[in-house]
Design a protein around this motif. Structure first.
Motif, PDB file in Angstrom:
ATOM      1  N   PRO A  39      25.625  37.336  -3.453  1.00 49.74           N
ATOM      2  CA  PRO A  39      25.298  38.639  -3.051  1.00 49.74           C
ATOM      3  C   PRO A  39      25.342  38.833  -1.510  1.00 49.74           C
ATOM      4  CG  PRO A  39      23.271  37.951  -4.060  1.00 49.74           C
ATOM      5  CD  PRO A  39      24.323  36.927  -4.264  1.00 49.74           C
ATOM      6  N   ARG A  40      25.498  40.140  -1.032  1.00 50.65           N
ATOM      7  CA  ARG A  40      25.329  40.403   0.380  1.00 50.65           C
ATOM      8  C   ARG A  40      24.539  41.109   0.613  1.00 50.65           C
ATOM      9  NH1 ARG A  40      31.199  43.060   0.806  1.00 50.65           N
ATOM     10  NH2 ARG A  40      30.376  43.419   3.176  1.00 50.65           N
ATOM     11  N   TYR A  41      24.037  40.913   2.084  1.00 52.03           N
ATOM     12  CA  TYR A  41      22.452  41.530   2.430  1.00 52.03           C
ATOM     13  C   TYR A  41      22.670  42.274   3.781  1.00 52.03           C
ATOM     14  CZ  TYR A  41      20.424  38.782  -1.137  1.00 52.03           C
ATOM     15  OH  TYR A  41      20.250  38.433  -2.571  1.00 52.03           O
ATOM     16  N   PHE A  42      22.115  43.525   3.898  1.00 53.70           N
ATOM     17  CA  PHE A  42      22.391  44.208   5.188  1.00 53.70           C
ATOM     18  C   PHE A  42      20.940  44.563   5.783  1.00 53.70           C
ATOM     19  CE2 PHE A  42      25.982  44.870   2.279  1.00 53.70           C
ATOM     20  CZ  PHE A  42      27.169  44.864   3.258  1.00 53.70           C
ATOM     21  N   LEU A  43      20.971  45.077   7.021  1.00 50.43           N
ATOM     22  CA  LEU A  43      19.821  45.367   7.793  1.00 50.43           C
ATOM     23  C   LEU A  43      20.338  46.971   8.007  1.00 50.43           C
ATOM     24  CD1 LEU A  43      17.317  44.812   9.202  1.00 50.43           C
ATOM     25  CD2 LEU A  43      18.359  44.186  11.094  1.00 50.43           C
ATOM     26  N   THR A  44      19.703  47.755   7.982  1.00 45.45           N
ATOM     27  CA  THR A  44      19.874  49.355   7.901  1.00 45.45           C
ATOM     28  C   THR A  44      18.970  49.772   8.957  1.00 45.45           C
ATOM     29  OG1 THR A  44      18.408  49.866   6.362  1.00 45.45           O
ATOM     30  CG2 THR A  44      20.684  49.343   5.573  1.00 45.45           C
ATOM     31  N   GLY A  45      19.474  51.000   9.606  1.00 42.73           N
ATOM     32  CA  GLY A  45      19.164  51.703  10.394  1.00 42.73           C
ATOM     33  C   GLY A  45      18.598  53.091   9.866  1.00 42.73           C
ATOM     34  N   ALA A  46      18.274  54.124  10.667  1.00 39.96           N
ATOM     35  CA  ALA A  46      17.760  55.224  10.202  1.00 39.96           C
ATOM     36  C   ALA A  46      18.832  55.987   9.601  1.00 39.96           C
ATOM     37  CB  ALA A  46      17.027  56.176  11.289  1.00 39.96           C
ATOM     38  N   GLU A  47      20.127  55.950  10.186  1.00 44.28           N
ATOM     39  CA  GLU A  47      21.295  56.708   9.757  1.00 44.28           C
ATOM     40  C   GLU A  47      21.961  55.993   8.437  1.00 44.28           C
ATOM     41  OE1 GLU A  47      21.857  59.691  11.130  1.00 44.28           O
ATOM     42  OE2 GLU A  47      20.241  59.704  12.306  1.00 44.28           O
ATOM     43  N   ASP A  49      24.954  55.453   8.075  1.00 44.94           N
ATOM     44  CA  ASP A  49      26.141  54.634   8.234  1.00 44.94           C
ATOM     45  C   ASP A  49      25.584  53.356   9.121  1.00 44.94           C
ATOM     46  OD1 ASP A  49      27.758  55.609   6.346  1.00 44.94           O
ATOM     47  OD2 ASP A  49      28.615  57.079   8.071  1.00 44.94           O
ATOM     48  N   ASP A  50      24.324  53.514   9.489  1.00 39.04           N
ATOM     49  CA  ASP A  50      24.145  52.510  10.425  1.00 39.04           C
ATOM     50  C   ASP A  50      23.257  51.190   9.886  1.00 39.04           C
ATOM     51  OD1 ASP A  50      22.825  51.123  12.720  1.00 39.04           O
ATOM     52  OD2 ASP A  50      21.184  52.580  12.947  1.00 39.04           O
ATOM     53  N   ARG A  51      24.261  50.440   9.760  1.00 39.70           N
ATOM     54  CA  ARG A  51      23.984  49.063   9.074  1.00 39.70           C
ATOM     55  C   ARG A  51      24.637  47.969   9.502  1.00 39.70           C
ATOM     56  NH1 ARG A  51      25.963  48.585   2.774  1.00 39.70           N
ATOM     57  NH2 ARG A  51      27.857  48.431   3.138  1.00 39.70           N
ATOM     58  N   VAL A  52      24.188  46.794   9.340  1.00 41.79           N
ATOM     59  CA  VAL A  52      25.030  45.307   9.691  1.00 41.79           C
ATOM     60  C   VAL A  52      24.621  44.253   8.596  1.00 41.79           C
ATOM     61  CG1 VAL A  52      23.075  44.737  11.287  1.00 41.79           C
ATOM     62  CG2 VAL A  52      25.465  43.833  11.700  1.00 41.79           C
ATOM     63  N   GLU A  53      25.739  43.586   8.247  1.00 41.54           N
ATOM     64  CA  GLU A  53      25.365  42.708   7.358  1.00 41.54           C
ATOM     65  C   GLU A  53      24.705  41.327   8.059  1.00 41.54           C
ATOM     66  OE1 GLU A  53      27.793  40.097   4.024  1.00 41.54           O
ATOM     67  OE2 GLU A  53      29.083  41.386   5.332  1.00 41.54           O
ATOM     68  N   LEU A  54      23.733  40.763   7.178  1.00 46.90           N
ATOM     69  CA  LEU A  54      22.885  39.643   7.589  1.00 46.90           C
ATOM     70  C   LEU A  54      24.043  38.432   7.478  1.00 46.90           C
ATOM     71  CD1 LEU A  54      19.522  40.302   6.191  1.00 46.90           C
ATOM     72  CD2 LEU A  54      20.282  40.427   8.536  1.00 46.90           C
ATOM     73  N   PRO A  55      24.167  37.406   8.588  1.00 49.07           N
ATOM     74  CA  PRO A  55      24.997  36.320   8.289  1.00 49.07           C
ATOM     75  C   PRO A  55      24.105  35.465   7.327  1.00 49.07           C
ATOM     76  CG  PRO A  55      24.604  37.045  10.858  1.00 49.07           C
ATOM     77  CD  PRO A  55      23.928  37.708   9.893  1.00 49.07           C
ATOM     78  N   ALA A  56      24.756  34.574   6.674  1.00 47.89           N
ATOM     79  CA  ALA A  56      24.288  33.558   5.719  1.00 47.89           C
ATOM     80  C   ALA A  56      23.084  32.749   6.280  1.00 47.89           C
ATOM     81  CB  ALA A  56      25.328  32.582   5.236  1.00 47.89           C
ATOM     82  N   GLU A  57      23.104  32.421   7.534  1.00 51.21           N
ATOM     83  CA  GLU A  57      22.086  31.730   8.255  1.00 51.21           C
ATOM     84  C   GLU A  57      20.866  32.475   8.495  1.00 51.21           C
ATOM     85  OE1 GLU A  57      20.237  28.182   9.726  1.00 51.21           O
ATOM     86  OE2 GLU A  57      22.143  28.496   8.460  1.00 51.21           O
ATOM     87  N   ILE A  58      21.057  33.912   9.049  1.00 50.58           N
ATOM     88  CA  ILE A  58      19.820  34.510   8.999  1.00 50.58           C
ATOM     89  C   ILE A  58      19.155  34.752   7.814  1.00 50.58           C
ATOM     90  CG2 ILE A  58      19.213  36.942   9.902  1.00 50.58           C
ATOM     91  CD1 ILE A  58      19.897  35.059  12.215  1.00 50.58           C
ATOM     92  N   TYR A  59      19.653  35.055   6.650  1.00 48.23           N
ATOM     93  CA  TYR A  59      19.658  35.043   5.228  1.00 48.23           C
ATOM     94  C   TYR A  59      18.622  34.110   5.043  1.00 48.23           C
ATOM     95  CZ  TYR A  59      19.322  35.709   0.384  1.00 48.23           C
ATOM     96  OH  TYR A  59      18.895  35.714  -0.990  1.00 48.23           O
ATOM     97  N   ARG A  60      19.183  32.664   5.043  1.00 43.75           N
ATOM     98  CA  ARG A  60      18.350  31.450   4.754  1.00 43.75           C
ATOM     99  C   ARG A  60      16.986  31.661   5.487  1.00 43.75           C
ATOM    100  NH1 ARG A  60      23.582  29.631   4.401  1.00 43.75           N
ATOM    101  NH2 ARG A  60      23.526  28.719   6.489  1.00 43.75           N
TER     102      ARG A  60
END
Length: 177
Positions: A39-47, A49-60
């Protein structure tokens, strides 16, 4: 760049259910089994379309932090430079500074000289630590421990690993004082 200062910070587990809910979510949506895509994980903002994918290392890192907090442990985040002094290397390995110097002089770990000072690259130190652990586990397995028929070798090895991790945690807490 963020306005957050790079400093060591310790976080205590909260009393709310958010950590438990996050832990349950991460467990449920962990790496896919049976050949399913990871799976892929994202950090989202208030909007929307405001999101960024978490890199694997940050996820770990996030998984480790959440699991520790979920189990009631405090978590310390400490930025470390990519180049370490012999004392910093000793602290990370849980050994004395003279032991690190001996390892360097014996060619067990690469290092650079900056004048009279030795500097160790963090990636080299971590590679040495991983190699040392693998050798220790291999030595444990090679000892031919006599297990009862009811004991499982993998369970015994896990217990030894857990004991080793507990000892390392005690050393880290002791050096933090």
């Amino acid at each position: 760049m963020s306005a957050l200062a790079l400093r060591q910070e310790t976080y205590l587990p909260g009393t709310d259910d958010n950590v438990e809910a996050l832990s349950d979510f991460l467990d449920l949506h962990g790496a896919g089994a049976h050949g399913a895509p990871e799976p892929r994980y994202f950090l989202t903002g208030a909007e929307p379309d405001d999101r960024v994918e978490l890199p694997a290392e940050i996820y770990r890192v996030l998984r480790q932090v959440v699991e520790a907090l979920h189990q009631g442990h405090a978590v310390t985040v400490a930025p470390i430079t990519q180049t370490l002094t012999t004392q910093q290397a000793a602290d990370l390995l849980g050994v004395s500074r003279p032991t690190v110097i001996k390892l360097l002089d014996d060619g067990k770990m690469p290092y650079e000289r900056n004048g009279t000072h030795r500097r160790i690259l963090l990636r080299d130190l971590l590679a040495y630590r991983d190699q040392r652990r693998a050798e220790q586990y291999a030595a444990l397995e090679a000892t031919g421990v006599d297990l009862d028929d009811e004991d499982d070798l993998n369970e015994t090895l896990q217990q030894l690993r857990d004991a080793r991790h507990a000892g390392a945690e005690r050393r880290r807490r002791h050096t933090a004082l």
